[in-house]
Design a protein around this motif. Structure first.
Motif, short mmCIF file in Angstrom:
data_model
loop_
_atom_site.label_atom_id
_atom_site.label_comp_id
_atom_site.label_asym_id
_atom_site.label_seq_id
_atom_site.Cartn_x
_atom_site.Cartn_y
_atom_site.Cartn_z
N ARG A 148 0.81 -1.25 0.16
CA ARG A 148 0.05 0.08 -0.02
C ARG A 148 0.96 1.34 0.15
O ARG A 148 2.01 1.05 0.47
CB ARG A 148 -1.16 0.12 1.31
CG ARG A 148 -0.48 0.39 2.61
CD ARG A 148 -1.41 0.36 3.80
NE ARG A 148 -1.16 0.37 5.09
CZ ARG A 148 -0.78 1.46 5.57
NH1 ARG A 148 -1.30 2.76 5.08
NH2 ARG A 148 -0.75 1.29 6.77
N GLY A 149 0.43 2.27 -0.44
CA GLY A 149 1.21 3.54 -0.69
C GLY A 149 0.70 4.71 0.37
O GLY A 149 -0.59 4.76 0.66
N ILE A 150 1.65 5.34 0.62
CA ILE A 150 1.59 6.87 1.30
C ILE A 150 2.42 7.78 0.71
O ILE A 150 3.49 7.40 -0.09
CB ILE A 150 1.93 6.82 2.91
CG1 ILE A 150 3.55 6.35 3.09
CG2 ILE A 150 1.09 5.62 3.51
CD1 ILE A 150 3.93 6.35 4.73
N THR A 151 2.41 9.15 1.09
CA THR A 151 3.02 10.24 0.43
C THR A 151 3.72 11.09 1.43
O THR A 151 3.40 11.13 2.59
CB THR A 151 2.32 11.07 -0.48
OG1 THR A 151 1.19 11.69 0.45
CG2 THR A 151 1.53 10.37 -1.78
N VAL A 152 5.00 11.82 0.91
CA VAL A 152 5.68 12.70 1.78
C VAL A 152 6.00 13.77 1.23
O VAL A 152 5.87 13.92 0.09
CB VAL A 152 7.15 11.99 2.26
CG1 VAL A 152 6.88 10.64 3.41
CG2 VAL A 152 7.83 11.57 1.20
N ASP A 153 5.75 14.96 1.93
CA ASP A 153 6.51 16.36 1.39
C ASP A 153 7.79 16.46 1.33
O ASP A 153 8.67 15.78 2.17
CB ASP A 153 5.21 17.31 1.97
CG ASP A 153 5.81 17.38 3.56
OD1 ASP A 153 6.82 17.15 3.84
OD2 ASP A 153 4.75 17.79 4.24
N ASP A 154 8.02 17.49 0.75
CA ASP A 154 9.39 17.83 0.82
C ASP A 154 10.23 18.20 1.78
O ASP A 154 11.36 17.73 2.21
CB ASP A 154 9.79 19.22 -0.29
CG ASP A 154 9.53 18.80 -1.69
OD1 ASP A 154 9.64 17.64 -2.16
OD2 ASP A 154 9.71 19.64 -2.75
N LYS A 205 2.22 8.89 9.89
CA LYS A 205 1.22 8.38 9.11
C LYS A 205 0.86 6.96 9.41
O LYS A 205 -0.31 6.40 9.12
CB LYS A 205 1.17 8.60 7.76
CG LYS A 205 1.24 10.37 7.15
CD LYS A 205 1.15 10.22 5.62
CE LYS A 205 0.94 11.78 5.50
NZ LYS A 205 1.43 11.95 3.91
N VAL A 206 1.81 6.15 9.51
CA VAL A 206 1.75 4.61 9.77
C VAL A 206 1.98 4.63 11.42
O VAL A 206 3.01 4.88 11.87
CB VAL A 206 2.60 3.79 8.81
CG1 VAL A 206 2.70 2.42 9.04
CG2 VAL A 206 2.46 4.18 7.51
#
Length: 333
Positions: free
Chosen positions: A265-271, A304-305
């Motif tokens: 499963r996927g998650i995102t991160v910001d700069d 987030k996890v």
């Protein structure tokens, strides 16, 4: 058709038996500080930044070159890359005596362009303006392949690339076993998906209880979006990310088939979270990571996890960053 894209465990092991003779065994580092900060029971980092050519890419590149026919190897290969596959393929080609041409976007980091040329590859730059840079570079690579009779290699959408990259996962599994540990969670960054495709298959076959998290920059979550919707999606052209190696707009067919099989499963991160992760890696573990290489650590640190009480493995994928760029990121972390 999907089954044809997913290498078997025997295929992964065959690839690793070959590539391990030409690559380094990167260490598995445990960090009590990161465990305390995140609430995890144990945190392990596998710094592929310490691999030949500064990233995991040489694993898949070497294996793919070994699969060429004698005629293909004599004529040489062409591929497109923003940097790390370029360096990995150039280094593998140099080791095997195979001519390599790399098409790179003009805005790829200068340090990566210079390093690629330093391994003896011919570098061709493309100017993409407001078009998707990987599409422009890919078109130029196809043109060179056709006009010069070179074998065209894809940086990630190839079952053999997936099989070669799986060596990082097989290696980590052996190292975890040697430390009497098994991973509850694995964080791995995603560009086109070649690495997570291979690593996720290795864990799927040998550690099926491990939950695998694919980490992408905000705005470039083609893999996560595709997994969520069950089919490959292409992301619209949007703002850039500091994670230049993770800016693919869609995952490859072969990596997508692999990660679907493995239940990723996927998650995102910001700069900004990536910059913070780069700083923590440097200060706590003395690791120099490029932004793309620190994205997986940023995901662990981002909260987030839920990692409380769990054993976590983070694959830090690369360290190809110039001193000037590294310091600039540190000043903004």
């Amino acid at each position: 058709m999907a089954d044809l894209l997913v290498p078997t465990l025997d295929h992964l092991r065959q690839a690793y038996a070959v590539t391990s003779r030409a690559t380094q065994v990167t260490p598995l580092l445990e960090s009590a500080a990161l465990a305390r900060e995140t609430g995890a029971a144990r945190v392990f980092i596998k710094p592929e930044s310490l691999q030949w050519a500064g990233s995991f890419k040489v694993r898949g590149a070497y294996w793919r070159l070994k699969r060429l026919s004698p005629d293909e190897a004599k004529k040489g290969v062409v591929a497109y890359s923003s940097g790390n596959f370029a360096q990995g393929l150039a280094a593998a080609g140099q080791a095997l005596g195979i001519p390599v041409t790399i098409v790179m976007p003009i805005d790829a980091p200068a340090a990566k362009r210079d390093a690629t040329a330093g391994y003896g590859a011919r570098v061709v730059l493309t100017d993409h303006d407001d078009r998707a840079r990987e599409e422009v570079a890919a078109a130029k690579a196809r043109e060179i392949a056709e006009t010069e009779g070179l074998a065209l290699l894809h940086p990630f959408d190839d079952p053999e690339i997936v099989a070669g990259q799986a060596g990082a996962g097989l290696e980590a599994l052996d190292q975890l076993s040697g430390k009497d540990a098994s991973a509850d969670l694995l964080f791995c960054s995603v560009g086109g998906g070649g690495l997570i495709g291979g690593v996720s298959l290795a864990f799927h076959y040998l550690s099926p209880a491990t939950e695998i998290i694919g980490v992408e920059p905000e705005g470039f979550d083609g893999m996560g979006s595709s997994l969520a919707h069950g089919s490959i999606e292409t992301m619209p052209i949007g703002p850039k990310s500091i994670c230049d190696g993770l800016m693919s707009r869609r995952p490859g067919d072969a990596p997508f088939a692999a990660v679907k099989t493995a239940g990723v499963r996927g998650i995102t991160v910001d700069d900004q979270s990536v910059r913070r992760a780069m700083r923590i890696a440097f200060e706590r573990m003395k690791l120099v990571l490029e932004p793309s290489g620190a994205a997986s650590l940023a995901a662990l640190l981002g909260g987030k996890v839920d990692v409380a009480g769990k054993t976590v493995l983070v694959v830090a994928t690369g360290g190809n960053v110039s001193l000037a760029d590294f310091m600039a990121h540190m000043n903004h972390a």
